[in-house]
Design a protein around this motif. Sequence first.
Motif, short mmCIF file in Angstrom:
data_model
loop_
_atom_site.label_atom_id
_atom_site.label_comp_id
_atom_site.label_asym_id
_atom_site.label_seq_id
_atom_site.Cartn_x
_atom_site.Cartn_y
_atom_site.Cartn_z
N CYS A 48 -17.36 81.45 9.26
CA CYS A 48 -17.43 80.71 10.51
C CYS A 48 -18.16 81.57 11.54
CB CYS A 48 -16.03 80.33 11.01
SG CYS A 48 -14.99 81.77 11.38
N CYS A 62 -16.99 82.77 14.38
CA CYS A 62 -16.15 83.61 15.25
C CYS A 62 -16.65 85.05 15.21
CB CYS A 62 -14.70 83.60 14.75
SG CYS A 62 -13.83 82.07 15.06
N ILE A 113 -10.21 82.85 17.05
CA ILE A 113 -10.06 81.98 15.88
C ILE A 113 -10.71 80.63 16.15
CG2 ILE A 113 -7.96 83.02 14.93
CD1 ILE A 113 -6.37 80.82 16.41
N CYS A 114 -10.94 79.86 15.08
CA CYS A 114 -11.48 78.51 15.22
C CYS A 114 -10.77 77.65 14.17
CB CYS A 114 -13.00 78.53 15.00
SG CYS A 114 -13.48 78.85 13.30
N CYS A 143 -11.24 79.29 10.44
CA CYS A 143 -10.56 80.50 9.99
C CYS A 143 -9.05 80.45 10.25
CB CYS A 143 -11.21 81.76 10.57
SG CYS A 143 -11.25 81.84 12.36
N LYS A 147 -17.72 86.23 11.41
CA LYS A 147 -16.84 86.26 10.24
C LYS A 147 -17.55 85.71 9.00
CE LYS A 147 -12.47 85.97 12.83
NZ LYS A 147 -11.22 85.18 13.03
#
Length: 492
Positions: free
Chosen positions: A24, A26, A39-40, A43, A21
Amino acid sequence: MSKYSPIIGLEIHVQLDTKTKLFCSCNNESFGAEPNTNICPLCSGQPGTLPVMNKQAVNFAIKAGLAMNCEINKHTKWDRKSYFYPDLPKGYQISQYDQPIDMGGYIEIFLENEKKELVSKKIRLERAHLEEDAGKSIHDKSIEYTFLDYNRCGTPLLEIVSKPDMFSAVEAELYAREIRRRMRYVEVSRCDMEKGHMRFDINVNLKVEKDDGEIAFTPIAEVKNLNSFKSLVKAIEYEIERQKNEFEETGIVKNDGNKTTRLWNDNRGATAQMRTKEEAADYRYFPDPDIMPVIISDEWIKEIQETLPEMPSVRFNRYLNLGLSKTVSYYVVDNISLANYLDDCLKLIGDKQELQKEFLNWFGRDLFSQMNQTTNSDDTNISIKITKEDFVGLIELIINKKITRNLAKEFLVDMWDNGKTLNELKASIPNESINIDEVINKVISSNQNMLEQWKNGNEKVFNVFVGLTMKETKGLVDPQEIQAKLKEILKK
Ligand code: ZN
Ligand code: MN
């Protein structure tokens, strides 16, 4: 009667094909994944996280800009666009406000004039900038609740903004298709419409020339999130009609200078008023203090410039000049794998003029019809089921009079449908040369009753003789040659 001329501008969001992304690590591809599994903390908008710029996304934005003849901003920065929406957990989107990566630029489209000639038209761009995507709100799973899927949050987008240079739905579609081709050519996005890799927002209004010569403009309507070429065209056509009717009914232009946002309903084939557009100030743009501006050097730009392929409109012109039809040329440039196949074949052929001419006939007619039976033009990757060596080799056999065009056609179908190689098929060609006189005489003498009919003036028999001779020679002799010989022999 007043005269109406539509004015159309497009904003196109293209999902960049990076590994991760925008800010990040991901995975960037979450199509088909379970909601909220990709997700993290960053984000999904958790406090205390800090974004890290994805260099590949910047590379892609530069590359896309160069492909659209943009000027690349040497100093580019990131801004927060603040608005509240449940699928935007941070409460703001990181975008680019006054210093986008790509400035200006244009692309070329081809239109047919009344004489059916192709004329090129330049559509200018305002800018293209990088930004992150939001998540998705899901309304159709429950009556009571809206569900949120944040998988898409932070996906890198390139927003490409055109000038209002298009005057019909046809022009808008040609423009959008050329943008898609270019993004695919430079491999920054797969532009898969079904996966939402490319979405259109349209801005439409009408210039009205009243009977008394007065000129007015209807208010600009923006229709957001169109996700197919079909709905792009339909929404534009609908808006043109709607604005025209509104003016005809009232006779006045209710233009307070504000844009209105309308929503396209695919099932109803109509747009509906959503809200009056927030002014830019409503978004309270300001530079994002968490990310450094990016300085783009001349060397960086040059390095990317050197990787650019020939652009589709240039390629299209080249194919037309070679003698391929408009339809075939369009189809080919739309599919880079096919365009590369064609160019590879042309390389194999080199400067052999006769071979090239015959090859292009076969490519544009026979290979093309094989492809049409098994694929559709929106496919990203057309697989050509015949190697370039075999295809060119087949045409060489025709040029060298080793096989007839009829047999070549059979070979082509056999190669395409059954995966036969040219070598396998060549083995089926008999080695000894055929004595046509002998074969024809044999055909005639074993069909004495038909010979009588011929003598009595039945001309249809001629073609039966041709057919029988072709069958005997297994299609290895050119039908025209058979006809000539047969005429000669029958005259005696
Ligand atoms: Zn993440
Ligand atoms: Mn946007």
